[in-house]
Design a protein around this motif. Structure first.
Motif: not given
Length: 251
Positions: A114-117, A119-122, A206-210
């Motif tokens: 999953x890649x996150x913008x 501004x949308x991390x939280x 860009x934030x990577x989230x698993x």
């Protein structure tokens, strides 16, 4: 004397023409731009799956000509049953089985990520599972239109409660839009992401989230036209069994 010579010439030409007509043309093997699987850089063809595909056809003793083609043209050629035609390397889906033949698997993808913008991390990381994330109507999911994420993810995306932003663009462009906060998150091939992160400084934000319920990676196959002889598919299968599988560049 002249008349006798000219009478013989057509007869001499016939065997040569017949030999040319019976020579087998090379198999066309199409690949689309998808780094790090297959791509061009400074005019040089690269990619770990492109290199492996060339090894497979060589080991099978099949004369092959590798060409880069757009994805839509590749599928149009399969639908038209283009002879002597194959492509590297695709997921096995029911709609594809209707128009192409599959070899045995050549590679297994790592799971999507999953890649996150920025501004949308939280908002995104408030969800501990993909199921929860896909159910949030306040989030916008970015989807690259015209590609498959695999049957499982395709179905879950279709049923998602998110708003959806679909764009017919390369994955690179989609991730750049994500970096610019055009939408909240997207699913990405882990190899695609690893390559882009290493080559585009614009993607550093860009934030990577698993999450634990991401489905396992899917198998990839070489596809050939429905007109391809079964003996050719078997020769490819024998080569695939004999060769070591390509290593995964990004995990």
């Amino acid at each position: 004397m002249k008349s006798g010579l000219f009478a013989v010439l057509p007869l001499l030409a016939i065997p040569a023409f017949a030999a040319e007509s019976t020579a087998s043309p090379p198999v066309i093997v199409a690949w689309r731009e998808k780094p790090p699987y297959y791509y061009t850089e400074d005019g040089v063809e690269k990619g770990f799956m492109l290199a492996y595909g060339k090894e497979v056809f060589a080991a099978a003793g099949i004369d092959a000509h590798f060409v880069r083609e757009p994805q839509k043209r590749i599928w149009a050629n399969f639908e038209m049953r283009k002879p002597n035609y194959c492509s590297l390397s695709w997921y096995r889906l029911p709609e594809r089985e209707a128009i192409a033949q599959f070899t045995i698997p050549v590679y297994t993808d790592p799971p999507h990520t999953i890649l996150v913008s920025p501004a949308s991390a939280a908002k995104v990381q408030a969800h501990a599972s993909l199921a929860s994330l896909l159910a949030d109507p306040e989030l916008t999911l970015g989807v690259v239109d015209g590609v498959s994420y695999g049957a499982d993810l395709d179905e879950r995306i279709a049923r998602a409660g998110n708003q959806t932003m679909r764009r017919t663009v390369p994955t690179t462009n989609m991730i750049l839009m994500l970096a610019a906060n055009r939408f909240n998150y997207m699913l990405a091939d882990r190899n695609d992401w690893g390559h882009m992160r290493a080559h585009y400084k614009e993607m550093a934000s860009v934030i990577q989230y698993d999450v634990p319920d991401l489905p396992p990676g899917l198998k990839r196959y070489i596809l050939c036209s429905r007109t391809m002889p079964a003996s050719t598919i078997e020769r490819l299968n024998q080569a695939i069994r004999a060769l070591p599988k390509p290593a995964t560049p990004y995990k």
